[in-house]
Design a protein around this motif. Structure first.
Motif, PDB file in Angstrom:
ATOM      1  N   ASP A   1      44.763  39.989  34.820  1.00  0.00           N
ATOM      2  CA  ASP A   1      43.558  39.661  35.202  1.00  0.00           C
ATOM      3  C   ASP A   1      42.945  38.871  34.191  1.00  0.00           C
ATOM      4  O   ASP A   1      41.787  39.175  33.766  1.00  0.00           O
ATOM      5  N   THR A   2      43.500  37.349  33.994  1.00  0.00           N
ATOM      6  CA  THR A   2      42.967  36.804  32.827  1.00  0.00           C
ATOM      7  C   THR A   2      41.512  36.259  33.066  1.00  0.00           C
ATOM      8  O   THR A   2      41.212  35.818  31.933  1.00  0.00           O
ATOM      9  N   LYS A   3      41.002  36.036  34.148  1.00  0.00           N
ATOM     10  CA  LYS A   3      39.785  35.632  34.386  1.00  0.00           C
ATOM     11  C   LYS A   3      38.792  36.736  34.739  1.00  0.00           C
ATOM     12  O   LYS A   3      37.726  36.557  34.769  1.00  0.00           O
ATOM     13  N   ALA A   4      38.941  37.878  34.504  1.00  0.00           N
ATOM     14  CA  ALA A   4      38.244  38.956  34.728  1.00  0.00           C
ATOM     15  C   ALA A   4      37.703  39.052  35.922  1.00  0.00           C
ATOM     16  O   ALA A   4      36.494  39.261  36.147  1.00  0.00           O
ATOM     17  N   SER A   5      38.431  38.545  36.953  1.00  0.00           N
ATOM     18  CA  SER A   5      37.466  38.533  38.364  1.00  0.00           C
ATOM     19  C   SER A   5      37.790  39.697  39.097  1.00  0.00           C
ATOM     20  O   SER A   5      37.255  39.903  40.191  1.00  0.00           O
TER      21      SER A   5
ATOM     22  N   ILE B   1      44.112  39.521  41.058  1.00  0.00           N
ATOM     23  CA  ILE B   1      45.349  38.942  40.497  1.00  0.00           C
ATOM     24  C   ILE B   1      46.260  38.669  41.776  1.00  0.00           C
ATOM     25  O   ILE B   1      46.109  38.943  42.742  1.00  0.00           O
TER      26      ILE B   1
END
Length: 73
Positions: free
Chosen positions: A53-57, A60
């Motif tokens: 979850d690289t965007k911390a959204s 994924i």
């Protein structure tokens, strides 16, 4: 409903039901080995999700190969 554990995990009742189905006996008891196995697996899944979850959204996206590797692991 959201269930929180002192270890810092927050899961909903649907996930809790899956855990019970997998790890609990017919009397809804989880032995120590099952508890440790479950705790390690849940911690690993949270860490893998956080890494992906690289965007911390909170979401994924996985392709089939990625999903299989995570599920088998």
């Amino acid at each position: 409903m959201l269930v929180s554990f002192s270890s810092g995990f927050h899961i909903n009742s649907a996930v809790l039901q899956v855990i019970v189905n997998r790890y609990a006996s017919a009397q809804y008891a989880i032995d120590f080995h099952g508890f440790v196995d479950c705790l390690i697996r849940v911690e690993m899944l949270f860490k893998m999700f956080k890494t992906l979850d690289t965007k911390a959204s909170g979401k994924i996206e996985l392709d089939v190969s990625q999903w299989l590797c995570l599920a088998i692991n």
